[in-house]
Design a protein around this motif. Structure first.
Motif, PDB file in Angstrom:
ATOM      1  N   SER A 187      -2.791  -9.326  -0.502  1.00 57.63           N
ATOM      2  CA  SER A 187      -3.067 -10.456  -1.396  1.00 57.63           C
ATOM      3  C   SER A 187      -1.968 -11.498  -1.360  1.00 57.63           C
ATOM      4  O   SER A 187      -2.156 -12.613  -1.842  1.00 57.63           O
ATOM      5  N   THR A 188      -0.807 -11.163  -0.790  1.00 59.48           N
ATOM      6  CA  THR A 188       0.309 -12.110  -0.733  1.00 59.48           C
ATOM      7  C   THR A 188       0.336 -12.890   0.579  1.00 59.48           C
ATOM      8  O   THR A 188       1.210 -13.735   0.772  1.00 59.48           O
ATOM      9  N   SER A 189      -0.596 -12.609   1.486  1.00 55.82           N
ATOM     10  CA  SER A 189      -0.589 -13.263   2.798  1.00 55.82           C
ATOM     11  C   SER A 189      -1.395 -14.557   2.774  1.00 55.82           C
ATOM     12  O   SER A 189      -1.987 -14.920   1.751  1.00 55.82           O
ATOM     13  N   ASP A 190      -1.442 -15.219   3.935  1.00 53.50           N
ATOM     14  CA  ASP A 190      -2.228 -16.457   4.029  1.00 53.50           C
ATOM     15  C   ASP A 190      -3.711 -16.173   4.245  1.00 53.50           C
ATOM     16  O   ASP A 190      -4.513 -17.098   4.296  1.00 53.50           O
ATOM     17  N   ARG A 191      -4.091 -14.882   4.406  1.00 50.03           N
ATOM     18  CA  ARG A 191      -5.504 -14.488   4.486  1.00 50.03           C
ATOM     19  C   ARG A 191      -5.719 -13.354   3.484  1.00 50.03           C
ATOM     20  O   ARG A 191      -5.865 -12.176   3.872  1.00 50.03           O
ATOM     21  N   PRO A 192      -5.715 -13.663   2.196  1.00 49.41           N
ATOM     22  CA  PRO A 192      -5.694 -12.637   1.142  1.00 49.41           C
ATOM     23  C   PRO A 192      -6.959 -11.799   1.018  1.00 49.41           C
ATOM     24  O   PRO A 192      -6.953 -10.809   0.269  1.00 49.41           O
ATOM     25  N   SER A 193      -8.018 -12.149   1.729  1.00 48.72           N
ATOM     26  CA  SER A 193      -9.265 -11.388   1.599  1.00 48.72           C
ATOM     27  C   SER A 193      -9.613 -10.590   2.852  1.00 48.72           C
ATOM     28  O   SER A 193     -10.617  -9.876   2.867  1.00 48.72           O
ATOM     29  N   ASP A 194      -8.811 -10.694   3.914  1.00 50.16           N
ATOM     30  CA  ASP A 194      -9.108 -10.029   5.179  1.00 50.16           C
ATOM     31  C   ASP A 194      -8.260  -8.767   5.356  1.00 50.16           C
ATOM     32  O   ASP A 194      -7.075  -8.759   5.031  1.00 50.16           O
ATOM     33  N   SER A 195      -8.885  -7.720   5.889  1.00 49.09           N
ATOM     34  CA  SER A 195      -8.166  -6.487   6.196  1.00 49.09           C
ATOM     35  C   SER A 195      -7.605  -6.614   7.603  1.00 49.09           C
ATOM     36  O   SER A 195      -8.350  -6.632   8.590  1.00 49.09           O
ATOM     37  N   LEU A 196      -6.273  -6.684   7.712  1.00 51.95           N
ATOM     38  CA  LEU A 196      -5.615  -6.952   8.994  1.00 51.95           C
ATOM     39  C   LEU A 196      -4.436  -6.008   9.198  1.00 51.95           C
ATOM     40  O   LEU A 196      -3.984  -5.336   8.269  1.00 51.95           O
ATOM     41  N   TYR A 197      -3.943  -5.979  10.426  1.00 54.89           N
ATOM     42  CA  TYR A 197      -2.766  -5.171  10.757  1.00 54.89           C
ATOM     43  C   TYR A 197      -1.504  -5.988  10.468  1.00 54.89           C
ATOM     44  O   TYR A 197      -1.145  -6.891  11.218  1.00 54.89           O
ATOM     45  N   TYR A 198      -0.830  -5.630   9.376  1.00 56.79           N
ATOM     46  CA  TYR A 198       0.360  -6.364   8.962  1.00 56.79           C
ATOM     47  C   TYR A 198       1.660  -5.582   9.203  1.00 56.79           C
ATOM     48  O   TYR A 198       2.740  -6.180   9.186  1.00 56.79           O
ATOM     49  N   ALA A 199       1.573  -4.266   9.387  1.00 55.53           N
ATOM     50  CA  ALA A 199       2.791  -3.459   9.433  1.00 55.53           C
ATOM     51  C   ALA A 199       2.586  -2.252  10.344  1.00 55.53           C
ATOM     52  O   ALA A 199       1.453  -1.893  10.698  1.00 55.53           O
ATOM     53  N   TYR A 200       3.690  -1.621  10.716  1.00 56.03           N
ATOM     54  CA  TYR A 200       3.637  -0.406  11.526  1.00 56.03           C
ATOM     55  C   TYR A 200       4.856   0.453  11.215  1.00 56.03           C
ATOM     56  O   TYR A 200       5.838  -0.022  10.623  1.00 56.03           O
ATOM     57  N   GLN A 201       4.802   1.719  11.616  1.00 59.16           N
ATOM     58  CA  GLN A 201       5.861   2.666  11.257  1.00 59.16           C
ATOM     59  C   GLN A 201       5.928   3.788  12.283  1.00 59.16           C
ATOM     60  O   GLN A 201       4.905   4.193  12.848  1.00 59.16           O
ATOM     61  N   VAL A 202       7.120   4.295  12.531  1.00 60.73           N
ATOM     62  CA  VAL A 202       7.319   5.424  13.445  1.00 60.73           C
ATOM     63  C   VAL A 202       7.316   6.712  12.629  1.00 60.73           C
ATOM     64  O   VAL A 202       8.084   6.858  11.673  1.00 60.73           O
ATOM     65  N   VAL A 203       6.437   7.649  13.005  1.00 59.76           N
ATOM     66  CA  VAL A 203       6.219   8.879  12.236  1.00 59.76           C
ATOM     67  C   VAL A 203       6.280  10.083  13.164  1.00 59.76           C
ATOM     68  O   VAL A 203       5.703  10.063  14.258  1.00 59.76           O
ATOM     69  N   GLN A 204       6.949  11.139  12.723  1.00 62.05           N
ATOM     70  CA  GLN A 204       7.018  12.380  13.493  1.00 62.05           C
ATOM     71  C   GLN A 204       6.080  13.417  12.895  1.00 62.05           C
ATOM     72  O   GLN A 204       6.017  13.594  11.678  1.00 62.05           O
ATOM     73  N   THR A 205       5.342  14.092  13.767  1.00 60.00           N
ATOM     74  CA  THR A 205       4.496  15.201  13.331  1.00 60.00           C
ATOM     75  C   THR A 205       5.282  16.500  13.491  1.00 60.00           C
ATOM     76  O   THR A 205       5.689  16.859  14.599  1.00 60.00           O
ATOM     77  N   MET A 206       5.499  17.188  12.400  1.00 56.16           N
ATOM     78  CA  MET A 206       6.288  18.413  12.413  1.00 56.16           C
ATOM     79  C   MET A 206       5.453  19.585  12.943  1.00 56.16           C
ATOM     80  O   MET A 206       4.212  19.517  12.972  1.00 56.16           O
ATOM     81  N   PRO A 207       6.115  20.680  13.376  1.00 53.98           N
ATOM     82  CA  PRO A 207       5.373  21.835  13.917  1.00 53.98           C
ATOM     83  C   PRO A 207       4.333  22.410  12.954  1.00 53.98           C
ATOM     84  O   PRO A 207       3.304  22.939  13.385  1.00 53.98           O
ATOM     85  N   ASP A 208       4.585  22.308  11.644  1.00 56.63           N
ATOM     86  CA  ASP A 208       3.621  22.846  10.678  1.00 56.63           C
ATOM     87  C   ASP A 208       2.508  21.865  10.335  1.00 56.63           C
ATOM     88  O   ASP A 208       1.687  22.120   9.455  1.00 56.63           O
ATOM     89  N   GLY A 209       2.491  20.715  11.027  1.00 54.70           N
ATOM     90  CA  GLY A 209       1.439  19.734  10.807  1.00 54.70           C
ATOM     91  C   GLY A 209       1.774  18.658   9.798  1.00 54.70           C
ATOM     92  O   GLY A 209       1.032  17.679   9.662  1.00 54.70           O
ATOM     93  N   THR A 210       2.857  18.813   9.067  1.00 58.30           N
ATOM     94  CA  THR A 210       3.265  17.777   8.115  1.00 58.30           C
ATOM     95  C   THR A 210       3.844  16.577   8.861  1.00 58.30           C
ATOM     96  O   THR A 210       4.200  16.680  10.044  1.00 58.30           O
TER      97      THR A 210
END
Length: 233
Positions: A80-103
């Motif tokens: 809602s703070t962007s210049d296209r407040p009604s569109d679902s878009l890719y605004y962010a990304y993150q690096v995530v590790q999958t642990m051996p137990d699946g977490t």
């Protein structure tokens, strides 16, 4: 001699000369301004693209060094703070590790694209992101990513590129759910075709356009080596 020097007037511009100079400067500004705007826009897109390339490299290196599965998640939501407040878009990304137990464990904080820049959600322009799943709560009841604005964690969906200890990469190609067996999760990640192994960063005003915009930043990833190549117009 004294009278001659005292009566000499200091040099100065006439009104006509000043108006002429102002007119020339205004004309030059009018001619150069569009070019400067294009340079600024291109620089911002380059900066966002280079940042993403670096994070993809971080994910691959982390997978190799940790001998673990590490993914880059691309978060799609309504900001809602962007210049296209009604569109679902890719605004962010993150690096995530999958642990051996699946977490799952966040290796990095979320990276937000610069204002006015998004990753295209059009399948033809970003085939690596064609499959998304709804973000779910972790075992502690929290979300790995909480978007800014009025959206909540369960309003976020994400696409994922997973890197493996051998340096290779696969993309999320089918839905996964919390509690799925490791074998089911593994089967959800597949090797994409090389000619469809890319994504494109664009200006948000072009985000809903299915055609390739005049200004873009394309990143192609080799699934077997994890190496990236960049294409710019």
């Amino acid at each position: 001699m004294r009278t001659s020097f005292s009566n000499r007037r200091p040099a100065a511009f006439t009104l006509v000369e000043m108006l002429t100079v102002v007119g020339i400067i205004s004309l030059l500004i009018a001619l150069v301004a569009p070019t400067l705007v294009d340079v600024v826009r291109s620089t911002r897109l380059n900066s966002a693209g280079e940042g993403l390339v670096n994070r993809l490299s971080l994910a691959q290196q982390s997978a190799v060094s940790l001998s673990a599965e590490v993914e880059v998640r691309f978060y799609r939501y309504v900001d809602s703070t962007s210049d296209r407040p009604s569109d679902s878009l890719y605004y962010a990304y993150q690096v995530v590790q999958t642990m051996p137990d699946g977490t799952e464990k966040a290796i990095s904080d979320p990276y937000y694209l610069e204002s006015g820049i998004v990753i295209s959600a059009q399948e033809d322009l970003s085939p690596l992101l064609k499959t998304t799943v709804q973000q779910s709560e972790s075992s502690n009841g929290n979300f790995l990513f909480t978007p800014p604005g009025t959206a909540t964690g369960d309003d976020v969906s994400y696409a994922s590129l997973r890197f493996y200890p051998d340096g290779g990469m696969r993309l999320l190609s089918s839905s996964v759910n919390a509690g799925d067996e490791a074998a089911e999760v593994a089967q959800a990640y597949t090797i994409p075709e090389f000619n469809k192994s890319f994504l494109i960063l664009v200006e948000s005003k072009e985000s809903m356009n299915a055609q390739v915009p005049p200004n873009y930043y394309c990143i192609q990833i080799d699934s077997y080596t994890g190496r990236t190549r960049v294409y710019r117009p």
